[in-house]
Design an enzyme around this catalytic site. Structure first.
Site, PDB file in Angstrom:
ATOM      1  N   ASP A 286       0.625  -8.742  14.348  1.00 25.44           N
ATOM      2  CA  ASP A 286       0.246  -7.816  13.194  1.00 25.44           C
ATOM      3  C   ASP A 286      -0.823  -6.709  13.564  1.00 25.44           C
ATOM      4  O   ASP A 286      -2.129  -7.389  13.422  1.00 25.44           O
ATOM      5  CB  ASP A 286      -0.179  -8.725  11.531  1.00 25.44           C
ATOM      6  CG  ASP A 286       0.164  -7.730  10.630  1.00 25.44           C
ATOM      7  OD1 ASP A 286      -0.056  -6.310  10.734  1.00 25.44           O
ATOM      8  OD2 ASP A 286       0.262  -8.221   9.495  1.00 25.44           O
TER       9      ASP A 286
ATOM     10  N   SER B  22       1.434  -7.433   1.742  1.00 27.98           N
ATOM     11  CA  SER B  22       0.225  -6.518   2.236  1.00 27.98           C
ATOM     12  C   SER B  22      -0.920  -6.247   1.168  1.00 27.98           C
ATOM     13  O   SER B  22      -1.582  -7.298   0.884  1.00 27.98           O
ATOM     14  CB  SER B  22       0.731  -5.199   2.787  1.00 27.98           C
ATOM     15  OG  SER B  22      -0.038  -4.519   3.607  1.00 27.98           O
ATOM     16  N   GLN B  23      -0.866  -5.185   0.638  1.00 28.39           N
ATOM     17  CA  GLN B  23      -1.727  -4.896  -0.364  1.00 28.39           C
ATOM     18  C   GLN B  23      -1.308  -5.775  -1.700  1.00 28.39           C
ATOM     19  O   GLN B  23      -2.204  -6.373  -2.372  1.00 28.39           O
ATOM     20  CB  GLN B  23      -1.756  -3.334  -1.204  1.00 28.39           C
ATOM     21  CG  GLN B  23      -2.383  -3.098  -2.333  1.00 28.39           C
ATOM     22  CD  GLN B  23      -2.224  -1.744  -2.819  1.00 28.39           C
ATOM     23  OE1 GLN B  23      -2.749  -0.616  -2.598  1.00 28.39           O
ATOM     24  NE2 GLN B  23      -0.910  -1.396  -3.209  1.00 28.39           N
TER      25      GLN B  23
ATOM     26  N   TYR C 193       0.877  -1.100  -0.133  1.00 30.46           N
ATOM     27  CA  TYR C 193      -0.107  -0.042   0.093  1.00 30.46           C
ATOM     28  C   TYR C 193       0.864   1.231  -0.023  1.00 30.46           C
ATOM     29  O   TYR C 193       1.802   1.478   0.851  1.00 30.46           O
ATOM     30  CB  TYR C 193      -0.922   0.079   1.273  1.00 30.46           C
ATOM     31  CG  TYR C 193      -2.019   1.129   1.250  1.00 30.46           C
ATOM     32  CD1 TYR C 193      -3.182   0.823   0.526  1.00 30.46           C
ATOM     33  CD2 TYR C 193      -1.771   2.121   1.977  1.00 30.46           C
ATOM     34  CE1 TYR C 193      -4.217   1.658   0.535  1.00 30.46           C
ATOM     35  CE2 TYR C 193      -3.002   3.248   2.147  1.00 30.46           C
ATOM     36  CZ  TYR C 193      -3.931   2.918   1.344  1.00 30.46           C
ATOM     37  OH  TYR C 193      -4.931   3.786   1.305  1.00 30.46           O
TER      38      TYR C 193
ATOM     39  N   HIS D 233       3.377  -6.304  11.147  1.00 28.74           N
ATOM     40  CA  HIS D 233       3.209  -6.212   9.763  1.00 28.74           C
ATOM     41  C   HIS D 233       4.602  -6.446   8.875  1.00 28.74           C
ATOM     42  O   HIS D 233       4.231  -6.812   7.462  1.00 28.74           O
ATOM     43  CB  HIS D 233       2.421  -4.914   9.246  1.00 28.74           C
ATOM     44  CG  HIS D 233       1.948  -5.200   7.983  1.00 28.74           C
ATOM     45  ND1 HIS D 233       0.793  -6.184   7.531  1.00 28.74           N
ATOM     46  CD2 HIS D 233       1.909  -4.404   6.989  1.00 28.74           C
ATOM     47  CE1 HIS D 233       0.561  -5.897   6.432  1.00 28.74           C
ATOM     48  NE2 HIS D 233       1.080  -4.951   5.916  1.00 28.74           N
TER      49      HIS D 233
END
Length: 345
Positions: A274, A188-189, A92, A303
């Protein structure tokens, strides 16, 4: 941050409660048909990065709406072709970055496509792909999570997921690539995009989502107040009358639902502390995943997950799938990581 989510046994059994939209498959079939109505027009322009062991191309192809998407294609020098390929999606806020920065998969002997994310980019990883928002999109909270969220047709991640599918088609268009052996990965994204593509493209050799985002939206928004999920919470704090509408539309982009349609072998990772992508939301996607899957559990990580340790796991995993190698008797995940075995869905 100490452990805050479900106990490990509860995580391993957790299933998302949100319903799948009745026309989920019809919606995505229509989205991809519309996207493929434009010529892919994949272009690969050689560029000089200063690296001698890696050949790099500036990539441009048509994504959602025929709009141009950028990327870097790295090819190892002196390796027999055609090559298996790894398509990598970005976390992200980041873009494709500078061409010389991300070349690990090429160094390992694969064709490596690093895909820009429309509208995103940061000081450390600049982007080069604009995001022309569709007419009629709603005002949104700063960030990307609520862009066009009042209508599934205008939601930001419709465009992003369509771009991600086209990236696979673009890398397959290069003559140095063996289109039968394409894997997707990202953190993540980028992990969310990996899951979406795994659900939308049925003939991948592997999917490797790290600490994936955009899974089990309602639980994530209810459980943590960190960004990017916090963008949705703050939007709904203002738009109090749109809660049901927003979460109904997000169901089309929930990667739990995409995971349930995936068939490629998958290697997940999760950080059990996370606070950005809560571990239960990662397990929601993992437990829904329809293909064979494994997961690396990092008990004391947030994360960042496994970072370089997980890259080692991914290198071994893909080599094992493509070449039939086991990786020898080295400890997996650095020895302290919980590695669950291959499981059927």
């Amino acid at each position: 941050m100490a452990l805050f989510d479900l106990p490990l046994d509860g995580l391993r059994a957790y299933r998302a409660a949100a319903a799948v939209p009745a026309d989920f498959d019809e919606f995505w079939h229509g989205t991809l048909a519309e996207t493929r109505g434009y010529d892919l027009a994949a272009e690969f322009t050689p560029c000089d990065t200063g690296l001698r062991a890696v050949e790099t191309f500036d990539v441009r192809f048509s994504g959602w709406g025929g709009q141009p998407v950028r990327g870097w294609l790295h090819l190892p020098v002196g390796v027999e072709r055609p090559l298996p390929a790894v398509v990598q999606y970005i976390g992200y806020g980041g873009g494709r970055g500078l061409a010389h920065r991300t070349t690990m998969w090429a160094q390992a002997g694969y064709a490596h496509l690093v895909v820009d994310t429309r509208g995103q980019g940061s000081a450390s990883t600049p982007g080069d792909t604009p995001d022309p928002e569709p007419a009629g999109a709603n005002p949104h909270h700063p960030g990307f999570m609520t862009r066009g969220v009042l209508d599934r047709d205008t939601y930001y991640y419709r465009r992003v997921f369509a771009d991600a599918v086209r990236a696979v088609e673009a890398v397959r268009a290069h003559p140095a690539v063996d289109g039968v052996r394409v894997a997707v990965t990202g953190g993540s994204q980028g992990g969310a995009m990996t899951l979406a593509v795994a659900g939308l493209v049925g003939d991948l050799v592997a999917a490797m989502p790290d600490v994936p985002f955009l899974c089990d939206f309602r639980r994530a928004v209810d459980l943590v107040d960190t960004d990017p999920y916090g963008e949705i919470r703050r939007y709904l704090k203002v738009h109090r009358d749109q809660v049901d509408r927003v979460f109904a539309n997000l169901g089309y982009f929930d990667c739990v639902n995409h995971a349930a349609r995936a068939s490629a072998p998958a290697l997940f990772s999760v950080g059990l502390m996370d606070e950005t992508c809560p571990p239960s939301t990662v397990y929601a996607a993992y437990n829904a995943y329809a293909g064979e899957r494994e997961i690396s559990e990092y008990p004391f990580n947030d994360h960042e997950g496994g970072e370089a340790f997980q890259e080692v796991e991914q290198l071994r995993y893909l080599r094992r799938l493509l070449d039939g190698e086991t990786g020898g008797d080295q400890p997996r995940g650095g020895g302290e990581v919980g590695q669950r075995p291959v499981e059927p869905a």
